[in-house]
Motif scaffolding. Structure first.
Motif, PDB file in Angstrom:
ATOM      1  N   SER A 109      12.126   8.830   2.898  1.00  0.00           N
ATOM      2  CA  SER A 109      12.505   9.697   1.781  1.00  0.00           C
ATOM      3  C   SER A 109      12.655   8.898   0.495  1.00  0.00           C
ATOM      4  O   SER A 109      12.272   9.351  -0.595  1.00  0.00           O
ATOM      5  CB  SER A 109      13.817  10.418   2.104  1.00  0.00           C
ATOM      6  N   GLU A 110      13.208   7.680   0.610  1.00  0.00           N
ATOM      7  CA  GLU A 110      13.337   6.816  -0.566  1.00  0.00           C
ATOM      8  C   GLU A 110      11.971   6.444  -1.120  1.00  0.00           C
ATOM      9  O   GLU A 110      11.746   6.476  -2.339  1.00  0.00           O
ATOM     10  CB  GLU A 110      14.121   5.554  -0.202  1.00  0.00           C
ATOM     11  N   VAL A 111      11.042   6.102  -0.231  1.00  0.00           N
ATOM     12  CA  VAL A 111       9.692   5.755  -0.673  1.00  0.00           C
ATOM     13  C   VAL A 111       8.992   6.964  -1.285  1.00  0.00           C
ATOM     14  O   VAL A 111       8.317   6.867  -2.313  1.00  0.00           O
ATOM     15  CB  VAL A 111       8.865   5.197   0.511  1.00  0.00           C
ATOM     16  N   HIS A 112       9.170   8.116  -0.658  1.00  0.00           N
ATOM     17  CA  HIS A 112       8.471   9.323  -1.093  1.00  0.00           C
ATOM     18  C   HIS A 112       8.909   9.774  -2.486  1.00  0.00           C
ATOM     19  O   HIS A 112       8.086  10.228  -3.283  1.00  0.00           O
ATOM     20  CB  HIS A 112       8.723  10.440  -0.081  1.00  0.00           C
ATOM     21  N   SER A 113      10.193   9.645  -2.769  1.00  0.00           N
ATOM     22  CA  SER A 113      10.712  10.154  -4.039  1.00  0.00           C
ATOM     23  C   SER A 113      10.958   9.070  -5.075  1.00  0.00           C
ATOM     24  O   SER A 113      11.225   9.384  -6.239  1.00  0.00           O
ATOM     25  CB  SER A 113      12.031  10.906  -3.800  1.00  0.00           C
ATOM     26  N   GLY A 114      10.863   7.807  -4.672  1.00  0.00           N
ATOM     27  CA  GLY A 114      11.193   6.716  -5.583  1.00  0.00           C
ATOM     28  C   GLY A 114      10.031   5.804  -5.899  1.00  0.00           C
ATOM     29  O   GLY A 114       8.873   6.118  -5.637  1.00  0.00           O
ATOM     30  N   PHE A 115      10.360   4.666  -6.500  1.00  0.00           N
ATOM     31  CA  PHE A 115       9.411   3.612  -6.834  1.00  0.00           C
ATOM     32  C   PHE A 115       8.309   4.076  -7.782  1.00  0.00           C
ATOM     33  O   PHE A 115       7.168   3.613  -7.712  1.00  0.00           O
ATOM     34  CB  PHE A 115       8.812   3.004  -5.553  1.00  0.00           C
ATOM     35  N   ALA A 116       8.669   4.977  -8.695  1.00  0.00           N
ATOM     36  CA  ALA A 116       7.678   5.513  -9.635  1.00  0.00           C
ATOM     37  C   ALA A 116       7.163   4.442 -10.589  1.00  0.00           C
ATOM     38  O   ALA A 116       5.973   4.427 -10.934  1.00  0.00           O
ATOM     39  CB  ALA A 116       8.282   6.672 -10.420  1.00  0.00           C
ATOM     40  N   LYS A 117       8.035   3.555 -11.024  1.00  0.00           N
ATOM     41  CA  LYS A 117       7.625   2.494 -11.945  1.00  0.00           C
ATOM     42  C   LYS A 117       6.629   1.549 -11.260  1.00  0.00           C
ATOM     43  O   LYS A 117       5.641   1.128 -11.859  1.00  0.00           O
ATOM     44  CB  LYS A 117       8.846   1.702 -12.414  1.00  0.00           C
ATOM     45  N   LEU A 118       6.896   1.230 -10.011  1.00  0.00           N
ATOM     46  CA  LEU A 118       5.997   0.355  -9.251  1.00  0.00           C
ATOM     47  C   LEU A 118       4.631   1.015  -9.095  1.00  0.00           C
ATOM     48  O   LEU A 118       3.590   0.374  -9.311  1.00  0.00           O
ATOM     49  CB  LEU A 118       6.616   0.049  -7.892  1.00  0.00           C
ATOM     50  N   ARG A 119       4.622   2.294  -8.719  1.00  0.00           N
ATOM     51  CA  ARG A 119       3.345   2.984  -8.512  1.00  0.00           C
ATOM     52  C   ARG A 119       2.534   3.047  -9.800  1.00  0.00           C
ATOM     53  O   ARG A 119       1.311   2.920  -9.780  1.00  0.00           O
ATOM     54  CB  ARG A 119       3.590   4.396  -7.973  1.00  0.00           C
ATOM     55  N   HIS A 120       3.232   3.268 -10.926  1.00  0.00           N
ATOM     56  CA  HIS A 120       2.526   3.365 -12.212  1.00  0.00           C
ATOM     57  C   HIS A 120       1.985   2.007 -12.655  1.00  0.00           C
ATOM     58  O   HIS A 120       0.843   1.905 -13.125  1.00  0.00           O
ATOM     59  CB  HIS A 120       3.468   3.922 -13.277  1.00  0.00           C
ATOM     60  N   ALA A 121       2.793   0.971 -12.500  1.00  0.00           N
ATOM     61  CA  ALA A 121       2.406  -0.353 -12.982  1.00  0.00           C
ATOM     62  C   ALA A 121       1.388  -1.027 -12.074  1.00  0.00           C
ATOM     63  O   ALA A 121       0.558  -1.812 -12.551  1.00  0.00           O
ATOM     64  CB  ALA A 121       3.642  -1.244 -13.131  1.00  0.00           C
ATOM     65  N   LEU A 122       1.462  -0.715 -10.780  1.00  0.00           N
ATOM     66  CA  LEU A 122       0.578  -1.350  -9.791  1.00  0.00           C
ATOM     67  C   LEU A 122      -0.198  -0.278  -9.031  1.00  0.00           C
ATOM     68  O   LEU A 122       0.038  -0.044  -7.844  1.00  0.00           O
ATOM     69  CB  LEU A 122       1.397  -2.191  -8.807  1.00  0.00           C
ATOM     70  N   PRO A 123      -1.140   0.390  -9.682  1.00  0.00           N
ATOM     71  CA  PRO A 123      -1.896   1.436  -8.983  1.00  0.00           C
ATOM     72  C   PRO A 123      -2.692   0.851  -7.823  1.00  0.00           C
ATOM     73  O   PRO A 123      -3.169  -0.281  -7.874  1.00  0.00           O
ATOM     74  CB  PRO A 123      -2.827   1.985 -10.070  1.00  0.00           C
ATOM     75  N   MET A 124      -2.818   1.626  -6.759  1.00  0.00           N
ATOM     76  CA  MET A 124      -3.586   1.143  -5.613  1.00  0.00           C
ATOM     77  C   MET A 124      -5.043   0.971  -6.012  1.00  0.00           C
ATOM     78  O   MET A 124      -5.647   1.853  -6.619  1.00  0.00           O
ATOM     79  CB  MET A 124      -3.479   2.109  -4.428  1.00  0.00           C
ATOM     80  N   ASN A 125      -5.582  -0.176  -5.686  1.00  0.00           N
ATOM     81  CA  ASN A 125      -6.960  -0.504  -6.029  1.00  0.00           C
ATOM     82  C   ASN A 125      -7.470  -1.463  -4.957  1.00  0.00           C
ATOM     83  O   ASN A 125      -7.385  -2.676  -5.087  1.00  0.00           O
ATOM     84  CB  ASN A 125      -7.012  -1.152  -7.417  1.00  0.00           C
ATOM     85  N   CYS A 126      -7.979  -0.896  -3.876  1.00  0.00           N
ATOM     86  CA  CYS A 126      -8.321  -1.688  -2.699  1.00  0.00           C
ATOM     87  C   CYS A 126      -9.422  -2.707  -2.957  1.00  0.00           C
ATOM     88  O   CYS A 126      -9.476  -3.757  -2.304  1.00  0.00           O
ATOM     89  CB  CYS A 126      -8.746  -0.766  -1.554  1.00  0.00           C
TER      90      CYS A 126
END
Length: 225
Positions: A109-126
């Motif tokens: 639940s923490e992962v699902h609703s949080g870490f927005a700054k991380l996701r924005h700054a480090l977009p997944m790019n395999c």
């Protein structure tokens, strides 16, 4: 992983975005693959002009992934994993004990609703290997992930064979991000990241990502190594 898919399982279809960029799609896909569920998939390229028109056939939420099970459409990665665990895996998407389930659910639940700054700054790019400078806010979110992965409960659960199921699926995109941007982690956390990256499922996802041709410029952040 579990091999608990029911023999009378209806045809499942998973609607996903790009392999290279769609971290939310990876969660559901990784979970289904690890669980041994048979499913068909349809990939809709993100940000293409007809993306929302095509997606509207399956969901009005405007986001991937979407799971189709007969007449039922389930959107949102966590809802998909929860549904599959209950409907097709006898609840095995979560650990067996009440205490372990509570802990795993809290983290997911923490992962699902949080870490927005991380996701924005480090977009997944395999497909990429990048160098990037992160803000203190992003650094604090990275440190929180490191703290979770280094927690004695987390380490003991994995070493004692507790199947983390949905929890592993939700951390797969984060492991990918940490690999892409060469994020330094403590030793226990780096071992978990490497384990996820070496799973058959994530290696297959990376192979599929390497075959894509679409490039989303806004997601190509950082300096190539």
């Amino acid at each position: 992983m579990w091999n608990l898919a029911t023999s009378n399982q209806s045809a499942l279809t998973l609607i996903i975005g790009n392999y290279n960029y769609s971290s939310w799609s990876l969660r559901a896909w990784f979970f289904m693959k690890r669980a041994g569920l048979y499913f068909e998939q349809e990939r809709l390229a993100l940000f293409e002009t007809d993306f929302h028109e095509k997606l509207s056939q399956y969901s009005n939420a405007g986001r991937v992934p979407v799971l189709i099970d007969a007449d039922l459409h389930v959107w949102d990665s966590l809802a998909i994993c929860e549904y599959l665990s209950e409907a097709h895996l006898a609840g095995s998407g979560w650990p067996k004990s009440l205490q372990d389930r509570a802990k795993a659910r809290s983290i997911v639940s923490e992962v699902h609703s949080g870490f927005a700054k991380l996701r924005h700054a480090l977009p997944m790019n395999c497909r990429a290997q990048r160098s990037i400078s992160v803000s203190e806010t992003v650094r604090s979110e990275i440190e929180r992930i490191d703290q979770i992965w280094s927690d004695p409960w987390f380490i003991n659960a994995r070493e004692s064979g507790v199947d983390l199921g949905i929890l592993d699926a939700f951390f797969a995109p984060i492991a990918s991000r940490f690999h892409t941007y060469q994020i330094e982690l403590t030793e226990p956390s780096s071992h978990y990241r490497d384990w996820l990256l070496q799973t058959t499922e994530l290696m297959e996802w990376y192979q599929l990502a390497s075959q894509e041709s679409e490039v989303i410029e806004d997601e190509e952040v950082g300096s190539p190594l």
